[in-house]
Design a protein around this motif. Structure first.
Motif, PDB file in Angstrom:
ATOM      1  N   GLY B  89      75.821  55.237  10.239  1.00 17.23           N
ATOM      2  CA  GLY B  89      74.453  55.034  10.712  1.00 17.23           C
ATOM      3  C   GLY B  89      73.988  53.597  10.510  1.00 17.23           C
ATOM      4  O   GLY B  89      74.595  52.842   9.750  1.00 17.23           O
ATOM      5  N   LEU B  90      72.915  53.252  11.209  1.00 20.52           N
ATOM      6  CA  LEU B  90      72.378  51.885  11.111  1.00 20.52           C
ATOM      7  C   LEU B  90      72.158  51.496   9.656  1.00 20.52           C
ATOM      8  O   LEU B  90      72.398  50.363   9.255  1.00 20.52           O
ATOM      9  CB  LEU B  90      71.036  51.779  11.853  1.00 20.52           C
ATOM     10  CG  LEU B  90      71.064  51.896  13.380  1.00 20.52           C
ATOM     11  CD1 LEU B  90      69.629  51.926  13.918  1.00 20.52           C
ATOM     12  CD2 LEU B  90      71.848  50.739  14.001  1.00 20.52           C
ATOM     13  N   ASN B  91      71.679  52.439   8.858  1.00 20.44           N
ATOM     14  CA  ASN B  91      71.356  52.184   7.449  1.00 20.44           C
ATOM     15  C   ASN B  91      72.389  52.838   6.525  1.00 20.44           C
ATOM     16  O   ASN B  91      72.089  53.142   5.382  1.00 20.44           O
ATOM     17  CB  ASN B  91      69.974  52.731   7.092  1.00 20.44           C
ATOM     18  CG  ASN B  91      68.871  52.299   8.037  1.00 20.44           C
ATOM     19  OD1 ASN B  91      69.096  52.125   9.226  1.00 20.44           O
ATOM     20  ND2 ASN B  91      67.685  52.129   7.509  1.00 20.44           N
ATOM     21  N   ARG B  92      73.563  53.089   7.045  1.00 23.95           N
ATOM     22  CA  ARG B  92      74.641  53.730   6.282  1.00 23.95           C
ATOM     23  C   ARG B  92      74.209  55.079   5.686  1.00 23.95           C
ATOM     24  O   ARG B  92      74.622  55.461   4.596  1.00 23.95           O
ATOM     25  CB  ARG B  92      75.137  52.821   5.157  1.00 23.95           C
ATOM     26  CG  ARG B  92      75.709  51.492   5.655  1.00 23.95           C
ATOM     27  CD  ARG B  92      76.365  50.731   4.512  1.00 23.95           C
ATOM     28  NE  ARG B  92      77.105  49.578   4.975  1.00 23.95           N
ATOM     29  CZ  ARG B  92      76.622  48.343   5.060  1.00 23.95           C
ATOM     30  NH1 ARG B  92      75.380  48.080   4.703  1.00 23.95           N
ATOM     31  NH2 ARG B  92      77.362  47.354   5.488  1.00 23.95           N
ATOM     32  N   GLY B  93      73.287  55.733   6.387  1.00 23.18           N
ATOM     33  CA  GLY B  93      72.828  57.036   5.920  1.00 23.18           C
ATOM     34  C   GLY B  93      71.835  56.969   4.773  1.00 23.18           C
ATOM     35  O   GLY B  93      71.501  57.999   4.193  1.00 23.18           O
ATOM     36  N   ARG B  94      71.336  55.797   4.467  1.00 21.12           N
ATOM     37  CA  ARG B  94      70.397  55.639   3.338  1.00 21.12           C
ATOM     38  C   ARG B  94      68.938  55.659   3.771  1.00 21.12           C
ATOM     39  O   ARG B  94      68.040  55.657   2.924  1.00 21.12           O
ATOM     40  CB  ARG B  94      70.662  54.307   2.614  1.00 21.12           C
ATOM     41  CG  ARG B  94      71.648  54.358   1.463  1.00 21.12           C
ATOM     42  CD  ARG B  94      73.057  54.638   1.896  1.00 21.12           C
ATOM     43  NE  ARG B  94      73.962  54.622   0.752  1.00 21.12           N
ATOM     44  CZ  ARG B  94      75.255  54.830   0.833  1.00 21.12           C
ATOM     45  NH1 ARG B  94      75.811  55.097   2.004  1.00 21.12           N
ATOM     46  NH2 ARG B  94      76.005  54.794  -0.240  1.00 21.12           N
ATOM     47  N   GLY B  95      68.688  55.597   5.081  1.00 21.60           N
ATOM     48  CA  GLY B  95      67.298  55.473   5.535  1.00 21.60           C
ATOM     49  C   GLY B  95      66.792  56.713   6.245  1.00 21.60           C
ATOM     50  O   GLY B  95      65.719  57.213   5.946  1.00 21.60           O
ATOM     51  N   GLY B  96      67.570  57.209   7.198  1.00 17.55           N
ATOM     52  CA  GLY B  96      67.138  58.373   7.961  1.00 17.55           C
ATOM     53  C   GLY B  96      66.130  58.012   9.039  1.00 17.55           C
ATOM     54  O   GLY B  96      65.861  56.837   9.310  1.00 17.55           O
ATOM     55  N   SER B  97      65.567  59.065   9.619  1.00 16.33           N
ATOM     56  CA  SER B  97      64.670  58.913  10.770  1.00 16.33           C
ATOM     57  C   SER B  97      63.527  57.947  10.506  1.00 16.33           C
ATOM     58  O   SER B  97      63.208  57.105  11.335  1.00 16.33           O
ATOM     59  CB  SER B  97      64.102  60.295  11.125  1.00 16.33           C
ATOM     60  OG  SER B  97      63.011  60.180  12.015  1.00 16.33           O
ATOM     61  N   ALA B 298      81.043  63.357  14.404  1.00 22.42           N
ATOM     62  CA  ALA B 298      82.401  63.128  13.892  1.00 22.42           C
ATOM     63  C   ALA B 298      82.419  62.141  12.730  1.00 22.42           C
ATOM     64  O   ALA B 298      83.450  61.976  12.068  1.00 22.42           O
ATOM     65  CB  ALA B 298      83.284  62.604  15.019  1.00 22.42           C
ATOM     66  N   SER B 299      81.284  61.474  12.484  1.00 17.33           N
ATOM     67  CA  SER B 299      81.262  60.435  11.443  1.00 17.33           C
ATOM     68  C   SER B 299      81.247  61.053  10.054  1.00 17.33           C
ATOM     69  O   SER B 299      80.675  62.126   9.854  1.00 17.33           O
ATOM     70  CB  SER B 299      80.029  59.551  11.613  1.00 17.33           C
ATOM     71  OG  SER B 299      80.139  58.789  12.793  1.00 17.33           O
ATOM     72  N   PRO B 300      81.864  60.383   9.094  1.00 16.98           N
ATOM     73  CA  PRO B 300      81.914  60.949   7.744  1.00 16.98           C
ATOM     74  C   PRO B 300      80.567  60.921   7.023  1.00 16.98           C
ATOM     75  O   PRO B 300      79.736  60.054   7.270  1.00 16.98           O
ATOM     76  CB  PRO B 300      82.920  60.037   7.025  1.00 16.98           C
ATOM     77  CG  PRO B 300      83.023  58.801   7.836  1.00 16.98           C
ATOM     78  CD  PRO B 300      82.618  59.133   9.231  1.00 16.98           C
ATOM     79  N   GLU B 301      80.391  61.891   6.148  1.00 20.29           N
ATOM     80  CA  GLU B 301      79.221  61.920   5.254  1.00 20.29           C
ATOM     81  C   GLU B 301      79.460  60.878   4.159  1.00 20.29           C
ATOM     82  O   GLU B 301      80.597  60.647   3.773  1.00 20.29           O
ATOM     83  CB  GLU B 301      79.117  63.292   4.565  1.00 20.29           C
ATOM     84  CG  GLU B 301      79.163  64.484   5.491  1.00 20.29           C
ATOM     85  CD  GLU B 301      77.779  64.989   5.848  1.00 20.29           C
ATOM     86  OE1 GLU B 301      76.807  64.366   5.407  1.00 20.29           O
ATOM     87  OE2 GLU B 301      77.700  65.990   6.588  1.00 20.29           O
ATOM     88  N   PRO B 302      78.379  60.286   3.639  1.00 21.18           N
ATOM     89  CA  PRO B 302      78.581  59.322   2.548  1.00 21.18           C
ATOM     90  C   PRO B 302      79.063  60.015   1.268  1.00 21.18           C
ATOM     91  O   PRO B 302      78.790  61.199   1.054  1.00 21.18           O
ATOM     92  CB  PRO B 302      77.203  58.701   2.344  1.00 21.18           C
ATOM     93  CG  PRO B 302      76.276  59.345   3.304  1.00 21.18           C
ATOM     94  CD  PRO B 302      76.984  60.427   4.043  1.00 21.18           C
ATOM     95  N   ASP B 303      79.756  59.261   0.448  1.00 20.11           N
ATOM     96  CA  ASP B 303      80.279  59.771  -0.818  1.00 20.11           C
ATOM     97  C   ASP B 303      79.149  59.787  -1.858  1.00 20.11           C
ATOM     98  O   ASP B 303      78.559  58.746  -2.147  1.00 20.11           O
ATOM     99  CB  ASP B 303      81.413  58.824  -1.270  1.00 20.11           C
ATOM    100  CG  ASP B 303      82.000  59.228  -2.614  1.00 20.11           C
ATOM    101  OD1 ASP B 303      81.527  60.221  -3.209  1.00 20.11           O
ATOM    102  OD2 ASP B 303      82.927  58.533  -3.067  1.00 20.11           O
ATOM    103  N   PRO B 304      78.829  60.968  -2.417  1.00 18.04           N
ATOM    104  CA  PRO B 304      77.742  61.031  -3.408  1.00 18.04           C
ATOM    105  C   PRO B 304      77.941  60.073  -4.583  1.00 18.04           C
ATOM    106  O   PRO B 304      76.964  59.661  -5.226  1.00 18.04           O
ATOM    107  CB  PRO B 304      77.778  62.482  -3.880  1.00 18.04           C
ATOM    108  CG  PRO B 304      78.404  63.230  -2.754  1.00 18.04           C
ATOM    109  CD  PRO B 304      79.393  62.289  -2.123  1.00 18.04           C
TER     110      PRO B 304
END
Lengths: 323, 323
Positions: B89-97, B298-304
């Motif tokens: 994601g644009l924010n590497r999954g750290r920001g969201g909508s 298809a993109s991976p989920e971030p590693d906790p």
């Protein structure tokens, strides 16, 4: 050796960094005439483009600084009154501090918030006498509270060069401290590194900001009875836990003196972390403002609410008696 | 002045429309958690404003911000992956909508605190112009934001220091469920005029009108003029937030919703294209979004283990929370 006042050390740090780096600029209220005296002479030296007087719009100019930092500048925002930090807590915490994580590392927000005269300036009463450094440590904003002129210089330089937001509290109780300083030896002080002002064997006293000077005086008074080590964290977040652990592991006893309100103040965090790491010889103690304190106006009442030397002496003696 | 490009403008409103519809499907399927604030019905504003900006101009968006980010040029696939909380994601999954940001295309972030972004953008544009870049900015906000003090402070700072920021009020009639008439004393444009800023009311449902009015303002601002405000009258076709799809809130009469939906920016702009052009754009948008959905899913989920990566630009690693 020449004498340097804490206040002049801050001025010197600002001037040196503005000369070194074009991207550094100052903004705040009444800074061109230097109402707090910290920005004295900087308008003449650097011009109005780099010393911006703002309207009384703390929220807007705090976020203006965030935007300028996002665009590559290094703003230093001065707040004349520590309690104004409550007004801009949202802008600092919700935006400047959160942007790097929320954008997934796309940006940095290198802003310095400079608070000259934090804590009580006797007679300024309820809305001008707060010392909210524990709040910033709690939310994870880099938080500095230098005690001496050399540390005031070195930490302000490091704050301005730092890539994340930094709040630097310059306690009112330290602003007039003077010290012999070798000007050629003034240098950046690393963020996150404490300092042992006075070595001792029986008890470690952690003192924050201006209270370092009170702790040193108490240590002198008690010399002969108790050997007191005075540890000055200088940075409250990120805290030098290894430096403090090393000290307490030697002395086995801990007293903290902290100008925060008691509940959730930094003293509580310091004690909690030390007892997680070190088996103490006696229960630790802390000397703080009372829970939920609002500083009353009358000078005797103001002093009654602040941590003092007598309370610190009593806490050290109790700790020695307890084990 | 930027020239009219009806096909491109149509493509932008169509892209946002279909992006939002696909995102709502993904909310329903559970792929997007936390829901979204759909921009449906308001597409003409982001599309029209951004069509009048240059690639290096800066914008900030809102909690209802997908349209702003897409219109400024962010990759729909990475935007969708952000909504799904994926590392791509644009924010590497750290920001969201609500925090989607793409500094590379001049989006300093959607911002979820109502009224907060105006001062940030003002500072960023001021800083860029101090460096000699002739950029301008556009900050989007809703009608609810015009009662936030910090936005009014930003109006004052931008006007006082002649920072070329276009304040774009998307007046969709409601701050969540609070109607404008129940919340706004005076007028929206009157707030700008009080600070000496030109203010215009535009039909936010017509992308071409929004583009024209914006382009004229941008020309004035880039030539050295101060900030301006446009109030784009619009209507939110869907819920304040997708939670309303499950919990019906009774605040808009069905007749009002039908009337509001009758002026659709996608149809208004689409009507300016020949059938073949329109069909070609529609097909291209569908294929872009099909690929975006596939990419995001298809993109991976971030590693906790890296949950707090990027918390500090300095790379400081925060203490963990475990015992």
């Amino acid at each position: 050796m020449p004498r340097l006042s804490y206040r002049k050390a801050l001025t010197r740090a600002l001037a040196d960094e503005m000369a070194r780096d074009e991207s550094v600029f100052l903004l705040g209220e009444d800074i061109r005439v230097a109402a707090s005296n910290v920005t004295a002479g900087l308008l003449k030296k650097f011009g109005p483009e780099r010393v911006l007087d703002t309207p009384l719009s703390e929220q807007a100019f705090t976020s203006f600084a965030t935007g300028a930092a996002l665009a590559g500048l290094r703003p230093v925002v001065e707040f004349q009154i520590p309690s104004l930090l409550f007004l801009v807590f949202e802008q600092i915490v919700n935006h400047a501090h959160k942007f790097p994580l929320m954008t997934g590392g796309q940006c940095a927000v290198p802003v310095t918030y400079l608070v000259p005269g934090s804590g009580s300036r006797t007679g300024w009463a309820g809305q001008h006498s707060d010392h909210p450094y524990s709040l910033f440590a709690h939310v994870g904003v880099t938080t500095l509270v230098p005690a001496t002129p050399a540390d005031a210089y070195g930490l302000l330089v490091s704050a301005i060069r730092h890539v994340d937001p930094v709040v630097l509290f310059a306690p009112a109780g330290a602003m007039d401290v003077r010290a012999d300083v070798d000007f050629a030896a003034l240098a950046p002080v690393p963020i996150g590194k404490g300092r042992v002002h006075r070595p001792g064997a029986d008890v470690t006293v952690v003192a924050v900001g201006h209270l370092v000077h009170d702790a040193l005086a108490v240590a002198d008074e008690l010399a002969g009875q108790v050997s007191v080590e005075v540890f000055d964290p200088r940075t409250l977040y990120p805290f030098d836990w290894d430096g403090l652990t090393e000290s307490v592991a030697r002395t086995g006893r801990l007293v903290v003196v902290d100008d925060s309100n008691r509940s959730c103040g930094i003293a509580g965090e310091i004690i909690a972390t030390v007892v997680e790491r070190v088996r103490l010889l006696a229960p630790p103690r802390r000397v703080t403002r009372p829970d939920g304190a609002v500083l009353p106006f009358a000078p005797a009442l103001d002093r009654a609410v602040q941590p003092g030397r007598e309370q610190l002496t009593a806490a050290i003696q109790l700790t020695m008696k307890d084990g | 002045m930027t020239r009219s490009d009806p096909v491109r403008l149509y493509r932008t409103v169509r892209l946002i429309r279909r992006f939002e519809e696909r995102a709502i499907e993904l909310v329903r399927s559970g792929a997007i958690v936390g829901g979204i604030h759909p921009y449906l019905g308001q597409e003409g504003i982001a599309a029209g404003v951004c069509a009048a900006l240059r690639a290096d101009d800066l914008v900030t968006g809102t909690h209802r911000g997908h349209g702003h980010v897409l219109a400024k040029g962010a990759d729909p696939a990475r935007m969708l992956a952000e909504l799904l909380g994926r590392v791509t994601g644009l924010n590497r999954g750290r920001g969201g909508s609500m925090h989607a940001a793409d500094l590379g295309v001049g989006v300093l972030g959607a911002n979820a605190i109502v009224g907060a972004a105006g001062a940030i953008l003002t500072g960023a544009v001021w800083a860029r112009r101090r460096r000699g870049d002739d950029v301008v900015g556009a900050t989007f906000f809703g009608d609810g934001a015009v009662n936030e003090g910090m936005l009014l402070e930003a109006f004052n700072l931008a006007a006082l220091w002649r920072v070329p920021v276009l304040f774009v009020c998307e007046n969709n009639g409601y701050a969540t469920t609070m109607p404008v008439d129940g919340a706004v004393a005076g007028t929206i444009g009157g707030r700008a005029e009080a600070f000496g800023m030109p203010a215009a009311v535009v039909d936010g449902q017509d992308p071409e009108t929004v583009r024209e009015v914006t382009a004229a303002a941008v020309d004035r601002m880039r030539a050295g003029g101060g900030p301006e405000l446009i109030e784009a009258r619009t209507y939110r076709f869907d819920a304040h937030h997708t939670f309303e799809h499950a919990v019906r809130l009774d605040y808009r009469a069905p007749e009002e919703v039908a009337r509001g939906r009758s002026r659709d920016p996608v149809e208004i702009q689409g009507g300016r294209l020949g059938d073949a052009d329109r069909a070609a754009v529609d097909a291209e948008v569908e294929s872009v979004l099909a690929a975006a959905v596939e990419f995001a899913l298809a993109s991976p989920e971030p590693d906790p283990a890296g949950a707090l990566e990027h918390l500090y630009a300095s790379g400081l690693v925060a203490r963990t929370g475990g015992g």
